[in-house]
Design a protein around this motif. Sequence first.
Motif, PDB file in Angstrom:
ATOM      1  N   VAL A   1      11.239   2.191  16.579  1.00  0.00           N
ATOM      2  CA  VAL A   1      11.552   2.978  15.380  1.00  0.00           C
ATOM      3  C   VAL A   1      11.049   2.255  14.134  1.00  0.00           C
ATOM      4  N   LEU A   2      11.317   0.957  14.035  1.00  0.00           N
ATOM      5  CA  LEU A   2      10.883   0.205  12.853  1.00  0.00           C
ATOM      6  C   LEU A   2       9.360   0.218  12.721  1.00  0.00           C
ATOM      7  N   SER A   3       8.657   0.070  13.822  1.00  0.00           N
ATOM      8  CA  SER A   3       7.188   0.111  13.792  1.00  0.00           C
ATOM      9  C   SER A   3       6.691   1.495  13.382  1.00  0.00           C
ATOM     10  N   ARG A   4       7.345   2.524  13.904  1.00  0.00           N
ATOM     11  CA  ARG A   4       6.924   3.897  13.578  1.00  0.00           C
ATOM     12  C   ARG A   4       7.155   4.199  12.098  1.00  0.00           C
ATOM     13  N   VAL A   5       8.296   3.766  11.558  1.00  0.00           N
ATOM     14  CA  VAL A   5       8.574   3.979  10.140  1.00  0.00           C
ATOM     15  C   VAL A   5       7.544   3.225   9.297  1.00  0.00           C
ATOM     16  N   GLU A   6       7.223   2.015   9.682  1.00  0.00           N
ATOM     17  CA  GLU A   6       6.206   1.244   8.951  1.00  0.00           C
ATOM     18  C   GLU A   6       4.860   1.976   8.993  1.00  0.00           C
ATOM     19  N   PHE A   7       4.491   2.485  10.160  1.00  0.00           N
ATOM     20  CA  PHE A   7       3.250   3.256  10.300  1.00  0.00           C
ATOM     21  C   PHE A   7       3.283   4.493   9.405  1.00  0.00           C
ATOM     22  N   PHE A   8       4.368   5.250   9.464  1.00  0.00           N
ATOM     23  CA  PHE A   8       4.511   6.443   8.626  1.00  0.00           C
ATOM     24  C   PHE A   8       4.394   6.082   7.144  1.00  0.00           C
ATOM     25  N   ASN A   9       5.059   5.011   6.728  1.00  0.00           N
ATOM     26  CA  ASN A   9       5.030   4.620   5.321  1.00  0.00           C
ATOM     27  C   ASN A   9       3.634   4.188   4.879  1.00  0.00           C
ATOM     28  N   ASP A  10       2.881   3.543   5.776  1.00  0.00           N
ATOM     29  CA  ASP A  10       1.505   3.155   5.443  1.00  0.00           C
ATOM     30  C   ASP A  10       0.622   4.374   5.189  1.00  0.00           C
ATOM     31  N   TRP A  11       0.929   5.487   5.847  1.00  0.00           N
ATOM     32  CA  TRP A  11       0.128   6.699   5.722  1.00  0.00           C
ATOM     33  C   TRP A  11       0.749   7.737   4.796  1.00  0.00           C
ATOM     34  N   ALA A  12       1.895   7.453   4.235  1.00  0.00           N
ATOM     35  CA  ALA A  12       2.640   8.448   3.455  1.00  0.00           C
ATOM     36  C   ALA A  12       1.816   9.039   2.319  1.00  0.00           C
ATOM     37  N   GLU A  13       1.185   8.205   1.523  1.00  0.00           N
ATOM     38  CA  GLU A  13       0.420   8.712   0.383  1.00  0.00           C
ATOM     39  C   GLU A  13      -0.762   9.555   0.858  1.00  0.00           C
ATOM     40  N   HIS A  14      -1.452   9.085   1.863  1.00  0.00           N
ATOM     41  CA  HIS A  14      -2.598   9.820   2.397  1.00  0.00           C
ATOM     42  C   HIS A  14      -2.183  11.182   2.966  1.00  0.00           C
ATOM     43  N   ASP A  15      -1.060  11.211   3.674  1.00  0.00           N
ATOM     44  CA  ASP A  15      -0.576  12.456   4.302  1.00  0.00           C
ATOM     45  C   ASP A  15       0.227  13.332   3.341  1.00  0.00           C
ATOM     46  N   GLU A  16       0.451  12.837   2.124  1.00  0.00           N
ATOM     47  CA  GLU A  16       1.260  13.548   1.121  1.00  0.00           C
ATOM     48  C   GLU A  16       2.655  13.871   1.647  1.00  0.00           C
ATOM     49  N   VAL A  17       3.231  12.900   2.323  1.00  0.00           N
ATOM     50  CA  VAL A  17       4.598  13.007   2.826  1.00  0.00           C
ATOM     51  C   VAL A  17       5.410  11.868   2.217  1.00  0.00           C
TER      52      VAL A  17
END
Length: 169
Positions: A64-80
């Motif tokens: 979960v922690l790795s997935r959240v870190e991955f999501f956060n790294d892409w957040a701006e690019h994905d506009e999420v």
Amino acid sequence: MRLSRCCTHHPGIVGSTERHHFYSDHKNSAETCKLIDQLRRQYKGYRRIYLSWDAAPWHSSEQVLSRVEFFNDWAEHDEVPRIGDIALPAQAQFLNVIESVFSGMARAIIHNSDYATVVEAQTAITRYLEDRNRSFAIAPRRAGRSIWGRERVPATFTVTNNCKDVRYR
């Protein structure tokens, strides 16, 4: 059937009381990641969402922690939204404000019920949560003034507030 649940805080809406859920046969890290992905897509355009949860091992697993870190790294690019979490201390489930909501739901629609199928029970749970969310969207207010008033205690955080109904541990 297990009901996975999540409390989110909406940026710009201080103290939002909206609850999100989905049905799962398992409580594990993979299901937690599914819920997080569902929320980040649902709130596309927001800057940040916060997840509030107890100390269950699958909430703070490496997966979960790795997935959240991955999501956060892409957040701006994905506009999420970026994802933050507000973890409760271990052995303090009674501080979990959402337990107050779920205790009220359990008394209102689950205890002493006689649903013929799992789908009927899920439909009742979904309707309860959608009605509650709709009520708070129409008339935003602090948590604790439920639309039915069946919560064990007001759904607000205080050190002395035991939100978990001791009869249903």
